[in-house]
Design an enzyme around this catalytic site. Structure first.
Site, PDB file in Angstrom:
ATOM      1  N   GLY A  73       0.700  -1.315   0.207  1.00 38.12           N
ATOM      2  CA  GLY A  73       0.062   0.016  -0.168  1.00 38.12           C
ATOM      3  C   GLY A  73       0.763   1.386   0.128  1.00 38.12           C
ATOM      4  O   GLY A  73       0.317   2.346   0.556  1.00 38.12           O
ATOM      5  N   ASN A 109       1.533   3.256  -2.596  1.00 37.24           N
ATOM      6  CA  ASN A 109       1.061   4.001  -3.650  1.00 37.24           C
ATOM      7  C   ASN A 109      -0.395   4.456  -2.944  1.00 37.24           C
ATOM      8  O   ASN A 109      -0.625   5.780  -3.219  1.00 37.24           O
ATOM      9  CB  ASN A 109       0.716   3.238  -4.933  1.00 37.24           C
ATOM     10  CG  ASN A 109       1.697   3.151  -5.830  1.00 37.24           C
ATOM     11  OD1 ASN A 109       2.377   4.277  -6.358  1.00 37.24           O
ATOM     12  ND2 ASN A 109       2.328   2.028  -5.918  1.00 37.24           N
ATOM     13  N   LEU A 116      -9.702  -8.342 -13.161  1.00 37.02           N
ATOM     14  CA  LEU A 116     -11.180  -7.700 -12.685  1.00 37.02           C
ATOM     15  C   LEU A 116     -11.932  -8.206 -14.064  1.00 37.02           C
ATOM     16  O   LEU A 116     -11.440  -8.347 -15.546  1.00 37.02           O
ATOM     17  CB  LEU A 116     -11.392  -6.384 -12.776  1.00 37.02           C
ATOM     18  CG  LEU A 116     -10.639  -5.850 -11.532  1.00 37.02           C
ATOM     19  CD1 LEU A 116     -10.412  -4.179 -11.489  1.00 37.02           C
ATOM     20  CD2 LEU A 116     -11.538  -6.131 -10.274  1.00 37.02           C
ATOM     21  N   ASN A 138      -4.801   2.104 -13.378  1.00 36.16           N
ATOM     22  CA  ASN A 138      -3.880   1.132 -12.760  1.00 36.16           C
ATOM     23  C   ASN A 138      -2.604   1.806 -12.904  1.00 36.16           C
ATOM     24  O   ASN A 138      -2.188   2.494 -13.654  1.00 36.16           O
ATOM     25  CB  ASN A 138      -4.132  -0.254 -13.514  1.00 36.16           C
ATOM     26  CG  ASN A 138      -2.986  -1.208 -12.905  1.00 36.16           C
ATOM     27  OD1 ASN A 138      -3.108  -1.499 -11.717  1.00 36.16           O
ATOM     28  ND2 ASN A 138      -2.478  -1.863 -13.720  1.00 36.16           N
ATOM     29  N   HIS A 140       1.306   0.347 -13.255  1.00 37.25           N
ATOM     30  CA  HIS A 140       2.317  -0.892 -13.512  1.00 37.25           C
ATOM     31  C   HIS A 140       3.684  -0.446 -13.296  1.00 37.25           C
ATOM     32  O   HIS A 140       4.179   0.563 -14.073  1.00 37.25           O
ATOM     33  CB  HIS A 140       1.938  -1.127 -14.971  1.00 37.25           C
ATOM     34  CG  HIS A 140       2.811  -2.564 -15.316  1.00 37.25           C
ATOM     35  ND1 HIS A 140       2.592  -3.732 -14.534  1.00 37.25           N
ATOM     36  CD2 HIS A 140       3.732  -2.773 -15.957  1.00 37.25           C
ATOM     37  CE1 HIS A 140       3.299  -4.594 -14.922  1.00 37.25           C
ATOM     38  NE2 HIS A 140       4.016  -4.215 -15.843  1.00 37.25           N
TER      39      HIS A 140
HETATM   40  C1  GRF Z   1       3.489  -1.467  -7.307  1.00 39.44           C
HETATM   41  O1  GRF Z   1       4.915  -1.645  -7.997  1.00 39.44           O
HETATM   42  C2  GRF Z   1       2.502  -1.298  -8.576  1.00 39.44           C
HETATM   43  O2  GRF Z   1       3.228  -0.639  -9.558  1.00 39.44           O
HETATM   44  C3  GRF Z   1       2.279  -2.707  -8.686  1.00 39.44           C
HETATM   45  O3  GRF Z   1       2.285  -3.421  -7.352  1.00 39.44           O
HETATM   46  C4  GRF Z   1       3.040  -2.528  -6.400  1.00 39.44           C
HETATM   47  C5  GRF Z   1       2.163  -1.994  -5.245  1.00 39.44           C
HETATM   48  O4  GRF Z   1       2.906  -1.562  -4.415  1.00 39.44           O
HETATM   49  N1  GRF Z   1       1.005  -2.564  -9.412  1.00 39.44           N
HETATM   50  P1  GRF Z   1       2.187  -0.924  -3.360  1.00 39.44           P
HETATM   51  O5  GRF Z   1       1.245  -1.882  -2.448  1.00 39.44           O
HETATM   52  O6  GRF Z   1       1.507   0.380  -3.706  1.00 39.44           O
HETATM   53  O7  GRF Z   1       3.402  -0.326  -2.160  1.00 39.44           O
END
Ligand code: GRF
Length: 224
Positions: free
Chosen positions: A13, A15, A94, A108, A110
């Site tokens: 989490g 992000n 999904l 999303n 990535h």
């Molecule tokens: C991130 O690298 C994102 O790009 C990918 O999963 C990871 C999630 O990291 N989809 P976090 O849970 O936000 O720390």
């Protein structure tokens, strides 16, 4: 106008944390109506608890099918009042029904420069492949994985001694910057999808790039 968003997570989490901070610091004009984790043990849930943000666990393993799980997600998200869905390390695919429930409003992130290195463990894939330029992408979600129209990408250097972890750390720093930015553009109504392309209204002219807009790593030496 402040955009009500639901954020879906499965893991650490970070992000989500960057999004919460950007909202608290009033850089991002959004409001989190609900955080959903499909994983009851996600560390991201601990982060949420430290803030005044509603959250819920919807454990996919408790549902007989993907359709049933997605239906539960859709109901919770709609009841929360969210108008956009932000996937932030959400590790479930999904269904088309879910995508159709929030048309043009699912984002999303990535950890690679799409369309290269789609799928899981993208950072390790890039390190193992020996790329010199890695990075991250925020895109609209369509029915194919890591495929929808691209909103913003950041390029970071990669080095021969990188592994998935070191690259992940370098990329994450930029994920935390480009994701709140992309969501803010969505909130401001500045994103228009035209086929595969996304137009960002009044986007700056590549100011963040080096002088000629080209990223070369390792840097060229004199005479080249
Ligand atoms: C991130 O690298 C994102 O790009 C990918 O999963 C990871 C999630 O990291 N989809 P976090 O849970 O936000 O720390």
């Amino acid at each position: 106008m402040t955009l009500p968003i639901a954020v879906l997570i499965s893991g650490s989490g970070t992000n989500l944390d960057a999004i919460i901070r950007a909202i608290e610091e009033k850089r991002l004009d959004a409001r989190i109506t609900l955080v959903i984790s499909n994983n009851p043990d996600a560390y991201g849930l601990d982060r949420v608890k430290a803030h005044n943000v509603p959250y819920k666990v919807i454990d996919h393993s408790k549902y007989p099918s993907r359709e049933d799980f997605d239906a539960a997600l859709i109901t919770s998200i709609q009841e929360s009042g969210a108008r956009a869905v932000i996937l932030a390390g959400f590790m479930r695919i999904l269904s088309p029904t879910f995508i159709a429930a929030f048309p043009g409003n699912i984002l999303n992130i990535h950890p690679a420069i799409l369309p290269s290195f789609a799928g899981s463990n993208a950072q390790r894939q890039q390190a193992d492949f020996g790329v010199r330029l890695a990075g991250c992408t925020v895109h609209f979600v369509d029915e194919k994985m890591d495929n929808g129209p691209i909103i913003i990408q950041a390029v970071v250097p990669a080095y021969p001694d990188d592994d998935g972890d070191s690259l992940s750390k370098r990329i994450l720093e930029y994920e935390h910057r480009i994701y709140p930015q992309a969501i803010h553009w969505l909130a401001q109504g500045r994103l228009t999808i035209k086929g595969r392309k996304v137009v960002v209204e009044n986007a700056g002219a590549a100011q963040a790039l080096p002088e000629n807009g080209v990223l070369i790593n390792p840097p060229l030496e004199e005479g080249f």
